[in-house]
Write a protein that holds these residues in place. Sequence first.
Motif, mmCIF file in Angstrom:
data_model
loop_
_atom_site.group_PDB
_atom_site.id
_atom_site.type_symbol
_atom_site.label_atom_id
_atom_site.label_comp_id
_atom_site.label_asym_id
_atom_site.label_seq_id
_atom_site.Cartn_x
_atom_site.Cartn_y
_atom_site.Cartn_z
ATOM 1 N N GLY A 52 0.813 -1.213 0.000
ATOM 2 C CA GLY A 52 0.000 0.000 0.000
ATOM 3 C C GLY A 52 0.845 1.261 0.000
ATOM 4 O O GLY A 52 0.446 2.288 -0.569
ATOM 5 N N VAL A 56 1.041 1.297 -4.241
ATOM 6 C CA VAL A 56 -0.165 2.104 -4.396
ATOM 7 C C VAL A 56 0.147 3.581 -4.148
ATOM 8 O O VAL A 56 -0.379 4.465 -4.834
ATOM 9 N N SER A 67 -2.861 3.662 1.978
ATOM 10 C CA SER A 67 -3.526 2.386 1.730
ATOM 11 C C SER A 67 -2.882 1.271 2.526
ATOM 12 O O SER A 67 -1.696 1.325 2.860
ATOM 13 N N SER A 263 -13.571 -0.945 -3.413
ATOM 14 C CA SER A 263 -13.588 0.290 -4.196
ATOM 15 C C SER A 263 -14.437 1.359 -3.531
ATOM 16 O O SER A 263 -14.046 2.533 -3.482
ATOM 17 N N THR A 266 -12.509 2.650 -0.511
ATOM 18 C CA THR A 266 -11.353 3.449 -0.921
ATOM 19 C C THR A 266 -11.762 4.832 -1.409
ATOM 20 O O THR A 266 -11.203 5.851 -0.993
ATOM 21 N N GLN A 291 -5.308 0.993 -6.826
ATOM 22 C CA GLN A 291 -5.778 -0.036 -5.906
ATOM 23 C C GLN A 291 -5.822 -1.396 -6.592
ATOM 24 O O GLN A 291 -5.508 -2.426 -5.991
ATOM 25 N N ASN A 295 -3.824 -4.726 -5.441
ATOM 26 C CA ASN A 295 -4.473 -5.990 -5.086
ATOM 27 C C ASN A 295 -3.957 -7.151 -5.928
ATOM 28 O O ASN A 295 -3.864 -8.283 -5.436
ATOM 29 N N THR A 307 -6.810 -1.460 0.585
ATOM 30 C CA THR A 307 -7.772 -0.390 0.303
ATOM 31 C C THR A 307 -7.227 0.910 0.883
ATOM 32 O O THR A 307 -6.291 0.902 1.694
#
Length: 520
Positions: A52, A56, A67, A263, A266, A291, A295, A307
């Motif tokens: 994350g 991300v 995240s 989603s 997030t 994201q 994942n 997320t």
Amino acid sequence: MPFSLPHLSWTEVKRDLVASVVVFLVALPLCMGIAVASGAPPAAGIITGIVGGLVVGCLAGSPLQVSGPAAGLTVIVWELIHEHGMERLAIVIMLAGIIQIKWAWLQLGQWFRAVSPSVIHGMLAGIGVLIFASQFHVMIDDTPKGSGLDNLLTLPSAVWKGLVADDATPMNHHLAARIGVLTITGLVAWNLMARGPLLALPAVLVGVSIATGTTLVLGLDINHVKVRDDLLSVIHLPTSAQFAHMLDTSMLAEALALAAIASVETLLSATAVDQLHRGPRTRYNRELFAQGVGNVLCGLLGALPVTGVIVRSAANVQAGARTRASTVCHGLWLLLFVAFLPFILRSIPTASLGAVLVFTGYKLVNPQAIRDLARHGRDEVLIYMGTLVTIVTTNLLTGVLVGIGLTVAKLIYTTQNLNSYYAHDRDGRFALHLEGVATFVSLPKLASSLEMIPPHADVVIRTESLVHIDHACLNLLENWRTLHETTGGHVSIDWDQLRQQSDHRSPTAGRREPARDQAA
């Protein structure tokens, strides 16, 4: 989607570095606690936090959003692990990531914000209840039961185990419970008493540190976090046999549900983060793409789904972060800490992490949300309660679908809120008064009202109180007027007014009605 850091002054660099340390201290115990609550190894949560931050964080459309593993997905991940195991969970997470990337390509990012607040608050409250109930058992060094209802129903016995030293059980539940209570007490006390520079020290870290220190000093015989020295040993890349499950329709359905819920969480979190700072606004499709990539990578590494998380994101903003560098660095600190200081993690009591999640679950329920929703009508509270109760009694996906279904039912009821009544106007004509909203859903009600008008009657249809009328109802009125006038009756309608109340032009829009047909 290119990534670049803006030119930063040394002051801004220091702010981002300080903020990244704060976020790291918040994220570390939460990553492990959420993993434990999900039934996964603590290291799996930390790997998700690293992805994350480092991956991300570089790609994100919301630069200040952080995240990682989220409490909001704990329930659905626990169910997936319980039913399929970690190996098939990895495939579900990868599929969810691919779906998110596809949605981003289709520019669907903004649509995930179109969820009723009643459903969102109900979902969070339902998750909060389930987390509270399951982690209360972890807080006393006991094992969570098979379902949310079982966890709730066994809370009284869990409280008894935590209060009484029972020699009949092999575990020191009462000692673990005291460490859990100490964690929550330290966390709450720090939130109430911290002032000035001390506010930068996260309350979660303070509570866990106090509990860990007390456990070590007193030498309490309770469970501790199990983390291997080699982080790479936790990573298990999917095999070709596991990849074959990607075509399993049941796996696809679960991945779709996971992608949708992740989603929504997030992008709603990103919207909330935008309200906390004055920097660049969120680019929703880019955030959704980031994201999805995260994942896919988490699935490949055997970690938990990633997320955007509002708790960590808010801490990031409040600590003075200016760019995505803070988010990226927090992932780097997680990686370095686990790589070189895993022995510190093994000193943390599991009961302390359970207590953090118990407190998190309590905060998610948020009774203030019910009072806020009540101001908008009882139907909003009913949607909230329906979502909450269904999640607790069944599962997260069913609860969210029930909440959306109740929202749609409310919308249908609202759009068919057409009232009609008869009277005689001052000229003695038969008058049909229409009020409210007339859409295709209201066609049966409107048709019944028109059929009650006697043949040969001189009738005026009054629409001053009509808020909106759609093309279907306009068409019905036109066809009925034609039929009524063939029987010798007469109809007066203000077509100009109807056109103002509709997004579509009426069938007679091309010509102006004669003066005799204008409503008096």
